[in-house]
Design an enzyme around this catalytic site. Sequence first.
Site, mmCIF file in Angstrom:
data_model
loop_
_atom_site.group_PDB
_atom_site.id
_atom_site.type_symbol
_atom_site.label_atom_id
_atom_site.label_comp_id
_atom_site.label_asym_id
_atom_site.label_seq_id
_atom_site.Cartn_x
_atom_site.Cartn_y
_atom_site.Cartn_z
ATOM 1 C CD GLU A 28 19.669 -24.449 -40.560
ATOM 2 O OE1 GLU A 28 18.583 -23.871 -40.741
ATOM 3 O OE2 GLU A 28 20.412 -24.789 -41.481
ATOM 4 C CG ASP A 36 21.833 -31.843 -43.302
ATOM 5 O OD1 ASP A 36 22.556 -30.866 -43.097
ATOM 6 O OD2 ASP A 36 20.834 -31.812 -44.046
#
Length: 458
Positions: free
Chosen positions: A219, A43
């Site tokens: 997401e 991420d």
Amino acid sequence: MPNQLPEPAGDGLVFPESPGEFKLYDTSILELESEWGVHNAHDPGIIKTDQGYYVFSTDVRVGGEPVPGVMVRKSTDLIHWEWVQYALPGIPQVAMEWANASNLWAPDVVKADGKYRMYYSASSFGSRQSLIGLQTSASIEGPWTDEGVVLATREEDALNAIDANVLTDAGGRMWMVYGSFFGGIHITELDRKSGKPKQEGFGQLLAIRDPATEDGAVEGPYIVYNEQFKKYYLFVSYDSLFEDYNVRVARSDSITGPYTDAQGRDMKDSRHFPQHEVGVKVLGGYRFGQDPGWIAPGHNSVLNNDGTYYMVHHARGGQDKRWPYLHIRKILWTGDGWPVVSPERYAGETEQNIPPALIPGLWERLLHDPAVDGQVEPQPLEIHEHGGLTGAYGAGKWTFDGQRTLTLVWNDIPKGEGRFEKVQLLPAWDWEEKRQTLVFTGLNEAGISSWGKKSSSS
């Protein structure tokens, strides 16, 4: 250098040089954070500073429990990454009390009013009891001061307060786009002085899929504005984090949407069937040749480096998916304003006019078909000297604009279903075969991303 493409005399074409050895799956450094480099990156959020490029990322660790505190890496060239430290000494008290998190997720760092603001997420897998918190610092390397809660969600809420991306729109207003898995992607305006929402509530919905399962996840949102096309681009990640993660993009004239894909489908349209068709799939799992390739690439950020764009994301090794790595890829733009990414990780390449003599030969080609889960397999493509094509789709023809754009047309594919595609050529470093090569990237008329890499046997 063995197996590299020949450089025709006098054309001035420059290929990137070898970036050096990047050893994967290296168990000798499991306990040596200083040697991690691109290892254990998940991420990733990128920011450019006067001291270089910094990536802040989720706390993960192969072969052990992660240390909470937000990982920080830096680079001067976007290729070689140096471990810096953990930004925080652990999980902030407010995040511990609300989310009972064991690590911190998906940080995003921006600079505003002379200070760096780090937005971090605290949650646990599968939970809506989540929090986006804020830390500030006068220095990109800290120390950081806790500024409390930006947004929080409860287990009974329909959405999930994680994965924040903060940006300023073309008019100077500040926004936060966020949300993962449950309840879709939302955006809310921030007060520039405090860095927190101007109004109560969760903001406006931008994208959603139904139902909220691993096969229906959306997401990791990230929005970037392209001044040339006067468009906002919403990047998100679909599907299972561990198996078939992939990056989608849609665009809008307004930061608050609606965001639509190349076929005009709205990212909020959860009734479209099949749902995997919504959003332009610009990156998914893939492999070239006999290399194990990459699994579940996703949760990207985007760097606008003075008008040159890069996608920053993680990907799991195809040989062992427990290992997440940091990837940087050059973004190119189609003539009608869609971002497409290089098939190869960045090694210093620049966009240049390509000598036509380098195009004919044997290539590996793959399509990031949104209907395909997991890795996409390459197919052979032969580009003939006198304008012909042969490959997995039969025969066709090609034309070249004399600069960078290659047009492929397949004879036996119906119009509108991928018969026609425009791709852009780029000199690149072949990370699989450790050589210089040509690649291409673009979209076909069905809005499906097409990649190619010239073979060493050409």
